[in-house]
Design an enzyme around this catalytic site. Structure first.
Site, PDB file in Angstrom:
ATOM      1  N   HIS A 177      76.893  45.624  57.045  1.00 11.65           N
ATOM      2  CA  HIS A 177      76.327  44.366  57.194  1.00 11.65           C
ATOM      3  C   HIS A 177      77.159  43.457  56.283  1.00 11.65           C
ATOM      4  CE1 HIS A 177      72.883  45.023  59.768  1.00 11.65           C
ATOM      5  NE2 HIS A 177      72.665  46.237  58.807  1.00 11.65           N
ATOM      6  N   CYS A 207      79.485  41.166  60.617  1.00 10.47           N
ATOM      7  CA  CYS A 207      79.327  39.761  60.625  1.00 10.47           C
ATOM      8  C   CYS A 207      80.349  39.151  59.971  1.00 10.47           C
ATOM      9  CB  CYS A 207      77.898  39.265  60.380  1.00 10.47           C
ATOM     10  SG  CYS A 207      76.663  40.171  61.329  1.00 10.47           S
TER      11      CYS A 207
END
Length: 419
Positions: free
Chosen positions: A148, A190
């Site tokens: 992440h 991301c």
């Protein structure tokens, strides 16, 4: 007459000394594979890293040259309906976990500090060889990160973050310390493309799964396992890599042009301005020349490719294109520098499940490269070229030296003629 002969020598051999003929000189490949997440709901990140692990091993990088960092809390999790297994597809056709997995950093060992120390070689003396990145100036390194993240950071186990600046500075320490020949950096998270935005050291090729402000998405859920089992970007990269074998001539351009935005769900990026070699063969008809313009690309400017404008110049200078196996495979071309290494020569050039082994005929003793004393033999042009092949950085310096020598001889001859 001597002056004319020397001038002809320079004209014939200066192209061989030119840096435009230098190619990637490396003798070993390494892989650093990092899953920076933990907890059951991040199952897919562990599958991402294990999928890359399986691929680099299949293509020839041995476990001794692979550093695998995993929280390793999914295979034996009490919620895992298939204990001791990790799958990357809903049909569960291939178990990525098992007896052949060697995890080098496990659980709470997966930290930012250990990752940066691994790259720079600043590890305590107590660390075993299996936890060390024992690379040198002849090493090509594939570095893969998944987890992440956000704009210029990647989280490690929801506890700390590594920034784009941290990785850029670590790479520069590696460059200054002669710890790599070339690096291929890949990140799936991301806003992944922000993670290579701060790089400034030469010899680095980078790619990421999503542009700044954009998320990366999972591929599919397995309803028996109960979570997503792989990320979309990594899934399609691994799918493409299945068509690559140890002797493949597919290039990095071929890999990058396989990116399909509607399928991936995000806009991958490339950074090649720090990388000396062209991504492909330089053919204007190659799909790489249109990278970012089709298949659902909507990013202004035709997709994110830092270094597009410099790609043509690389091909014009004669650099060899970057092959996928330059980073994902084992090295089969090895220079023998002395007779002591003869007993360790392999009898086969390569071994592939799809190909029969090809016997390698040993060189006759007289053709092996050996060191000779100045008293018994004189250095030849060919031995000089052998040295230049091993140390391409010497070529521009020697070329400059020869040009200066030619100028002095010619200018001196003109002055002596006038007098």
């Amino acid at each position: 007459m001597r002056l004319l002969s020397f001038a002809l020598f320079l004209l014939l051999y200066l192209p061989l000394l030119s840096p435009s003929n230098a190619s990637s000189q490396h003798t070993n490949n390494w892989a650093v594979l990092v899953c920076s997440s933990r907890y059951w709901f991040n199952y897919r990140h562990m599958a991402n890293a294990l999928g890359m692990y399986r691929t680099v091993k299949r293509l020839g990088i041995p476990d001794s040259n692979i550093i695998l960092m995993l929280a390793d809390d999914a295979a034996c999790n009490s919620r895992n309906k298939f204990p001791g297994s990790v799958y990357a597809n809903p049909g569960r056709h291939l178990d990525l976990y098992g007896e052949n997995i060697e995890v080098d950093y496990r659980g709470y060992e997966v930290t930012v500090e250990n990752f940066l120390r691994l790259l720079t070689g600043r590890l305590p003396d107590s660390f075993p060889r299996s936890k060390r990145l024992l690379t040198d100036s002849s090493s090509n390194i594939f570095i893969y990160l998944t987890g992440h993240g956000g704009n210029e950071f990647l989280k490690f186990q929801d506890n700390e973050e590594v920034s784009a600046h941290d990785i850029a500075d670590a790479f520069h320490q590696m460059y200054e310390g002669g710890r790599y020949n070339e690096i291929f950096f890949m990140v799936d998270t991301c806003q992944a493309n922000s993670m290579y935005s701060k790089f400034y050291s030469p010899g680095i090729l980078a790619t990421g799964s999503s542009v700044v402000g954009e998320n990366s998405y999972s591929h599919e859920n397995d309803y028996d396992i109960g979570v997503a089992v792989i990320d979309s970007y990594t899934h399609y990269v691994l799918e493409y890599m299945e068509k690559v074998n140890k002797t493949s001539r597919l290039t990095m351009a071929d890999l990058f042009t396989s990116y399909d935005v509607p399928k991936i769900g995000s806009h991958p990026g490339i950074r090649s301005d720090l990388f000396e070699r062209p991504l492909g063969p330089g053919n204007p008809d190659h799909p790489m020349s249109e990278y970012g313009w089709g298949k659902g690309w909507t990013v202004e400017g035709g997709g994110e490719w830092m270094g597009r404008e410099s790609e043509g110049g690389k091909s014009a200078r004669g650099f060899r294109e970057a092959l996928i196996t330059d980073f994902f495979g084992g090295v089969v071309d090895v220079d023998v520098n002395n007779e002591d290494n003869d007993e360790f020569l392999h009898l086969f050039e390569y071994e592939d499940s799809e190909c029969s082994p090809i016997p390698k005929t040993p060189l006759p003793p007289s053709s092996n490269k050996t060191h000779s004393s100045p008293a018994t033999s004189l250095p030849s042009l060919f031995s000089l070229l052998d040295v230049l092949d091993s140390y391409p950085s010497l070529r521009p310096h020697l070329a400059l030296t020869l040009l200066v020598a030619l100028f002095v001889i010619v200018f001196g001859g003109v002055l002596s003629g006038r007098s």
